[in-house]
Design a protein around this motif. Structure first.
Motif, PDB file in Angstrom:
ATOM      1  N   ASP B   8      -5.772  10.786  33.643  1.00 46.96           N
ATOM      2  CA  ASP B   8      -4.431  11.385  33.603  1.00 46.96           C
ATOM      3  C   ASP B   8      -3.772  11.348  34.975  1.00 46.96           C
ATOM      4  O   ASP B   8      -2.580  11.041  35.108  1.00 46.96           O
ATOM      5  CB  ASP B   8      -4.515  12.850  33.133  1.00 46.96           C
ATOM      6  CG  ASP B   8      -4.860  12.951  31.654  1.00 46.96           C
ATOM      7  OD1 ASP B   8      -4.754  11.920  30.958  1.00 46.96           O
ATOM      8  OD2 ASP B   8      -5.234  14.055  31.212  1.00 46.96           O
ATOM      9  N   GLN B   9      -4.572  11.697  35.989  1.00 47.15           N
ATOM     10  CA  GLN B   9      -4.034  11.716  37.347  1.00 47.15           C
ATOM     11  C   GLN B   9      -3.603  10.312  37.774  1.00 47.15           C
ATOM     12  O   GLN B   9      -2.544  10.135  38.389  1.00 47.15           O
ATOM     13  CB  GLN B   9      -5.091  12.290  38.315  1.00 47.15           C
ATOM     14  CG  GLN B   9      -5.287  13.798  38.141  1.00 47.15           C
ATOM     15  CD  GLN B   9      -6.598  14.312  38.706  1.00 47.15           C
ATOM     16  OE1 GLN B   9      -7.548  13.554  38.917  1.00 47.15           O
ATOM     17  NE2 GLN B   9      -6.669  15.617  38.966  1.00 47.15           N
ATOM     18  N   LEU B  10      -4.414   9.314  37.424  1.00 43.74           N
ATOM     19  CA  LEU B  10      -4.088   7.929  37.808  1.00 43.74           C
ATOM     20  C   LEU B  10      -2.876   7.410  37.031  1.00 43.74           C
ATOM     21  O   LEU B  10      -2.041   6.691  37.577  1.00 43.74           O
ATOM     22  CB  LEU B  10      -5.304   7.023  37.590  1.00 43.74           C
ATOM     23  CG  LEU B  10      -6.513   7.352  38.475  1.00 43.74           C
ATOM     24  CD1 LEU B  10      -7.728   6.512  38.080  1.00 43.74           C
ATOM     25  CD2 LEU B  10      -6.190   7.151  39.957  1.00 43.74           C
ATOM     26  N   ASN B  67      -2.027  21.032  39.662  1.00 44.02           N
ATOM     27  CA  ASN B  67      -2.408  21.543  40.990  1.00 44.02           C
ATOM     28  C   ASN B  67      -2.286  20.464  42.059  1.00 44.02           C
ATOM     29  O   ASN B  67      -1.848  19.345  41.786  1.00 44.02           O
ATOM     30  CB  ASN B  67      -3.820  22.114  40.945  1.00 44.02           C
ATOM     31  CG  ASN B  67      -4.821  21.037  40.591  1.00 44.02           C
ATOM     32  OD1 ASN B  67      -4.854  19.981  41.220  1.00 44.02           O
ATOM     33  ND2 ASN B  67      -5.611  21.283  39.562  1.00 44.02           N
ATOM     34  N   THR B  68      -2.680  20.821  43.272  1.00 51.34           N
ATOM     35  CA  THR B  68      -2.521  19.924  44.423  1.00 51.34           C
ATOM     36  C   THR B  68      -3.212  18.584  44.222  1.00 51.34           C
ATOM     37  O   THR B  68      -2.711  17.553  44.648  1.00 51.34           O
ATOM     38  CB  THR B  68      -3.120  20.602  45.677  1.00 51.34           C
ATOM     39  OG1 THR B  68      -2.691  21.959  45.679  1.00 51.34           O
ATOM     40  CG2 THR B  68      -2.658  19.942  46.927  1.00 51.34           C
ATOM     41  N   VAL B  69      -4.400  18.602  43.593  1.00 54.14           N
ATOM     42  CA  VAL B  69      -5.121  17.336  43.387  1.00 54.14           C
ATOM     43  C   VAL B  69      -4.322  16.428  42.446  1.00 54.14           C
ATOM     44  O   VAL B  69      -4.233  15.220  42.660  1.00 54.14           O
ATOM     45  CB  VAL B  69      -6.541  17.592  42.838  1.00 54.14           C
ATOM     46  CG1 VAL B  69      -7.242  16.282  42.527  1.00 54.14           C
ATOM     47  CG2 VAL B  69      -7.349  18.403  43.832  1.00 54.14           C
ATOM     48  N   ASP B  70      -3.707  17.028  41.418  1.00 59.82           N
ATOM     49  CA  ASP B  70      -2.899  16.226  40.487  1.00 59.82           C
ATOM     50  C   ASP B  70      -1.700  15.598  41.182  1.00 59.82           C
ATOM     51  O   ASP B  70      -1.219  14.547  40.777  1.00 59.82           O
ATOM     52  CB  ASP B  70      -2.379  17.101  39.331  1.00 59.82           C
ATOM     53  CG  ASP B  70      -3.501  17.728  38.537  1.00 59.82           C
ATOM     54  OD1 ASP B  70      -4.412  16.989  38.139  1.00 59.82           O
ATOM     55  OD2 ASP B  70      -3.474  18.954  38.324  1.00 59.82           O
ATOM     56  N   PHE B  71      -1.202  16.275  42.225  1.00 58.66           N
ATOM     57  CA  PHE B  71       0.052  15.833  42.846  1.00 58.66           C
ATOM     58  C   PHE B  71      -0.161  14.981  44.089  1.00 58.66           C
ATOM     59  O   PHE B  71       0.763  14.352  44.580  1.00 58.66           O
ATOM     60  CB  PHE B  71       0.916  17.053  43.202  1.00 58.66           C
ATOM     61  CG  PHE B  71       2.388  16.738  43.306  1.00 58.66           C
ATOM     62  CD1 PHE B  71       3.201  16.757  42.174  1.00 58.66           C
ATOM     63  CD2 PHE B  71       2.968  16.409  44.526  1.00 58.66           C
ATOM     64  CE1 PHE B  71       4.555  16.461  42.262  1.00 58.66           C
ATOM     65  CE2 PHE B  71       4.326  16.112  44.623  1.00 58.66           C
ATOM     66  CZ  PHE B  71       5.123  16.134  43.488  1.00 58.66           C
ATOM     67  N   ILE B  72      -1.404  14.944  44.608  1.00 59.65           N
ATOM     68  CA  ILE B  72      -1.581  14.315  45.924  1.00 59.65           C
ATOM     69  C   ILE B  72      -1.272  12.813  45.884  1.00 59.65           C
ATOM     70  O   ILE B  72      -0.690  12.250  46.818  1.00 59.65           O
ATOM     71  CB  ILE B  72      -2.992  14.601  46.505  1.00 59.65           C
ATOM     72  CG1 ILE B  72      -3.006  14.365  48.002  1.00 59.65           C
ATOM     73  CG2 ILE B  72      -4.088  13.809  45.818  1.00 59.65           C
ATOM     74  CD1 ILE B  72      -2.202  15.359  48.787  1.00 59.65           C
ATOM     75  N   ALA B 265      -9.040  17.350  51.302  1.00 64.21           N
ATOM     76  CA  ALA B 265      -8.133  18.432  51.697  1.00 64.21           C
ATOM     77  C   ALA B 265      -7.321  18.897  50.489  1.00 64.21           C
ATOM     78  O   ALA B 265      -7.090  20.097  50.317  1.00 64.21           O
ATOM     79  CB  ALA B 265      -7.220  17.961  52.828  1.00 64.21           C
ATOM     80  N   ALA B 266      -6.913  17.961  49.639  1.00 59.89           N
ATOM     81  CA  ALA B 266      -6.136  18.336  48.449  1.00 59.89           C
ATOM     82  C   ALA B 266      -6.970  19.246  47.552  1.00 59.89           C
ATOM     83  O   ALA B 266      -6.483  20.244  47.019  1.00 59.89           O
ATOM     84  CB  ALA B 266      -5.702  17.087  47.683  1.00 59.89           C
TER      85      ALA B 266
END
Lengths: 388, 369
Positions: B8-10, B67-72, B265-266
């Motif tokens: 999903d993130q990709l 969250n931040t990881v999804d948006f990084i 960091a994310a």
């Protein structure tokens, strides 16, 4: 993304930690580039094998534990944290082992991997020749087929550990009419075979870590041929992939060294005049972390059925330059005492360790494919720049 | 332990990348330079439609609850496109600050919840101006600003502040110096809570810039590879020369090793934003280093063209220069790491890459992000 270890991984870490604590030799072993030191390191490899810690990623049938790459990283972290001896058989376990897993016949795996895993056979690498360094396809050393044997004639050079090792894995020209990367074969040669002469070459520290190997009508069985006759180049490239890619230099090695650097920096902080040192220390610690993180990323990707990819050619440049930076910074922190050899009355263990590491770090940007060659590979295969 | 992004993130990353490569071309960036607002409304609306502004707003306020990881990776793509609009500042920095404040206040200040709903739908924009940054980029385009007064956090409507526009070397940026008077009714947090909010925000801001710097670096290298392939001298492409190859290979190595630092960091910011100083500073310092190297080496590869206004490279290069210094420059972040390394109880060594939680000496449940 989940950056927390599982209960099983935490349990494995504890097991490794406890085992190492109980088994690591009380005093540091002498250098494995000496007779006595090599024997001591060979014993240590046997001890590791008895604990099933010789090569944790290998299948159980070859003395491993069938661990995945995250477990391997955990093992390495604990190994370097504990200050365990360097792996004298790294040519075997990190390079030839994975190559045999992929290209060896079942009989070859049984014969060679088991002896490697049990710590009874030590390996050297026989690729470079006086006329074939960075240009490895210029190899001339010949292996001519004679029935079910090969007859080897020629010379190899820069063979690490060959002075004390039992075997050497070679890339040899089996087709005399061939040129460049065609007609080369991957062949395993016992160093005690008649016609083999090993001439030591002292390295920067004065010890015979290198050797030249001369072959004069050396006969080996074709059982020792790995893969197809004439198909050695592709196999050697796969081996080089292991070397540059993931396993040869585990991140824990540099994390431990950078931790020691920070400790040295804290001790010497009030005596520092060189303004660049603070920046170097921060840089070294960050880069050691970055290399670890990058390896976790690659390991996770491989576990999830991904591929290593051309970006792995960045690794070798990064860790070799990091290793130099760590040791150069330590030498700066040690100041004028940095040059003191371990045998001097004024030397202590700390001084000697840094000097040893500093000398060894000089070789990093050169071996396993010079960093200039690596930059070409990055430019051409990762970035897609024109070859000519 | 799994240090990868999920499908999903990709996929989200890919759709943003596709959109940006079509909608945010160098030509359209240059058109913004001649406009008053500096904003391309059509491009901005497509990003809203893709869900960027809703991404980090909780589901109960009409957001996507990411969250931040999804948006990084999205922030990285905004850097790669040299997107002028302050999407990353508003979505990855100001919005989560409001979310944190709303949670800390347990929804007692209804203004925050309503504002978050308006942000999710793309109707309103909030930006923040921490004390570390002298100016706010695109302040004039925001409806509200989050501003510091000591540890206090003030939510101030744009018509209650005075903006003095400054011209940046990067004409895509629209910097303002903000003058305002703190009033009790604009204060949404103070004391410990305010300090925590600013601390998290500094980490998010530095992380946001680190991700954009990575995208900018890779974009500059990609353009330079193309240039070195097309441009011929001595009858062959200049890119066949090792001296040229190695300039770009060095940039690739730096970017490659900034990446995992940014992703860790994310993750750390997503899990514990007030305790992410060290990992964020690592990310920002190494991404800045990669971007500075790319700016310099890519200009060199372009030769005289690289020094012209006409060549598009400077769109990316100037952004890299500015983002490298915003939210704490290299010195600020390396100093945070230095201070940490000097602490006697700092967790150093190979077993602590991901902190101490895995060693069982802290009670913290597994948090999958």
């Amino acid at each position: 993304m989940d950056l927390i270890y599982t209960a099983a991984q935490t349990q494995f870490r504890a097991e490794v930690r406890d085992w190492l604590k109980a088994h690591i030799p009380a005093a540091p072993l002498p250098s494995f580039d000496t007779d006595v030191g090599f024997a001591a390191h060979r014993e240590w490899e046997k001890t590791l094998a008895q604990g099933d810690f010789g090569m944790v990623t290998w299948p159980k049938e070859f003395g491993g534990r069938g661990c995945d790459l995250i477990d391997w990283l955990i093992f390495e972290e604990e190994y370097y944290r504990a200050g365990a001896p360097l792996r004298v058989n790294q040519n075997g376990i990190f390079l030839l082992g994975p190559t045999l897993m992929e290209y060896g016949t079942p009989a070859q795996k049984k014969r060679f991997i088991s002896a490697m895993a049990s710590g009874s056979e030590m390996w050297a690498q026989g690729w470079s020749e006086p006329g074939a360094g960075s240009d490895m396809a210029a190899i001339r050393c010949r292996a001519d087929r004679d029935g079910d044997e090969f007859v080897i004639n020629g010379q190899k050079i820069w063979s690490t550990r060959a002075v004390f090792a039992d075997w050497v894995f070679c890339l040899l020209r089996t087709d005399p009419e061939s040129s460049r990367h065609h007609g080369l074969s991957f062949i395993l040669v016992p160093l005690d075979a008649p016609g083999v002469t090993v001439r030591p070459i002292p390295q920067l520290n004065g010890l015979p870590g290198f050797a030249e190997i001369f072959f004069d009508d050396v006969r080996v069985s074709d059982f020792n041929l790995i893969g197809e006759e004439g198909g050695g180049w592709a196999i050697a490239m796969a081996t080089a992939g292991f070397e540059r890619g993931l396993m040869l230099r585990s991140p824990a090695r540099f994390q431990q060294a950078s931790k020691r650097l920070v400790e040295l920096y804290r001790q010497r902080q009030n005596d520092i005049l060189d303004l660049s040192i603070e920046d170097s220390v921060v840089r070294c610690y960050m880069d050691a972390e970055a290399y670890a993180l990058s390896t976790y990323q690659t390991a996770s990707r491989l576990i999830n059925n991904g591929a290593i990819g051309p970006e792995s050619s960045c690794n070798k440049i990064f860790w070799s330059e990091l290793d130099l930076s760590i040791h150069e910074t330590a030498m700066s922190l040690l100041g004028a005492k940095a040059e003191i050899e371990p045998s001097s009355p004024d030397a202590d263990q700390q001084l000697s360790n840094w000097l040893d590491g500093f000398l060894f770090a000089q070789s990093g940007p050169i071996y396993a494919g010079t960093n200039e060659i690596q930059r070409n590979i990055i430019a051409e295969r990762m970035l897609g720049m024109p070859r000519r | 332990m799994n240090f990868t992004f999920n499908d999903d993130q990709l996929l989200f990353r890919d759709s943003v990348r596709d959109l940006l490569s079509n909608e945010v071309t160098a030509e359209r960036i240059r058109q913004r330079w001649d406009s008053d607002s500096g904003v391309d409304s059509a491009a901005l609306q497509s990003l809203v439609d893709l869900g960027l502004t809703a991404a980090l707003v909780p589901e109960e306020q009409g957001g996507l609850g990411l969250n931040t990881v999804d948006f990084i990776l999205i922030a990285e793509e905004c850097g790669r496109a040299a997107l002028p609009e302050p999407i990353v500042d508003s979505c990855l920095v100001a919005t989560p600050m409001l979310v944190d404040a709303d949670r800390a206040l347990e929804g007692s200040d209804s203004r925050l919840g309503e504002l978050l709903q308006a942000i999710a739908s793309g109707d309103q924009t909030v930006l923040c101006g921490p004390s570390i940054n002298p100016y706010i980029n695109f302040a004039h385009s925001a409806d509200y600003l989050l501003l510091p007064h000591g540890n206090e956090v003030h939510l101030v409507a744009i018509d209650a502040v005075q903006l003095e526009l400054q011209t940046s070397v990067d004409l895509s940026r629209r910097l303002s110096k903000v003058s305002w008077q703190p009033r009790s009714e604009t204060c949404i947090a103070r004391g410990e809570m305010g300090a925590d909010l600013w601390r998290s925000t500094l980490n998010r801001g530095a992380l946001a810039n680190a991700a954009q710097l990575l995208g900018l670096s890779e974009a500059m290298v990609a353009r330079s590879v193309q240039f070195a392939t097309d441009r011929e001298q001595f009858g062959r492409p200049i890119g066949v020369n090792q001296a040229v190859k190695h300039l770009l290979a060095d940039c690739a190595v730096k970017a490659e090793f900034a990446k995992p630092a940014i992703y860790r960091a994310a993750y750390t910011v997503a899990v514990a934003p007030t305790r992410a100083d060290w990992s964020v500073s690592h990310a920002k310092a190494s991404a800045g280093d990669a971007a500075r190297a790319a700016s310099r080496n890519c200009t060199q590869v372009h030769g005289a063209m690289g020094y012209t206004w006409e060549c598009d490279l400077h769109i990316w290069m100037k952004r890299a220069w500015t983002l490298d210094r915003e939210w704490g420059d290299a010195g600020f972040h390396k100093n945070r790491i230095h201070e940490w390394l000097l602490q006697p109880n700092a967790l150093l060594g190979p077993q602590y890459t991901f902190g101490r939680r895995h060693l069982g000496d802290a009670v913290n449940p597994t948090i999958a992000v």
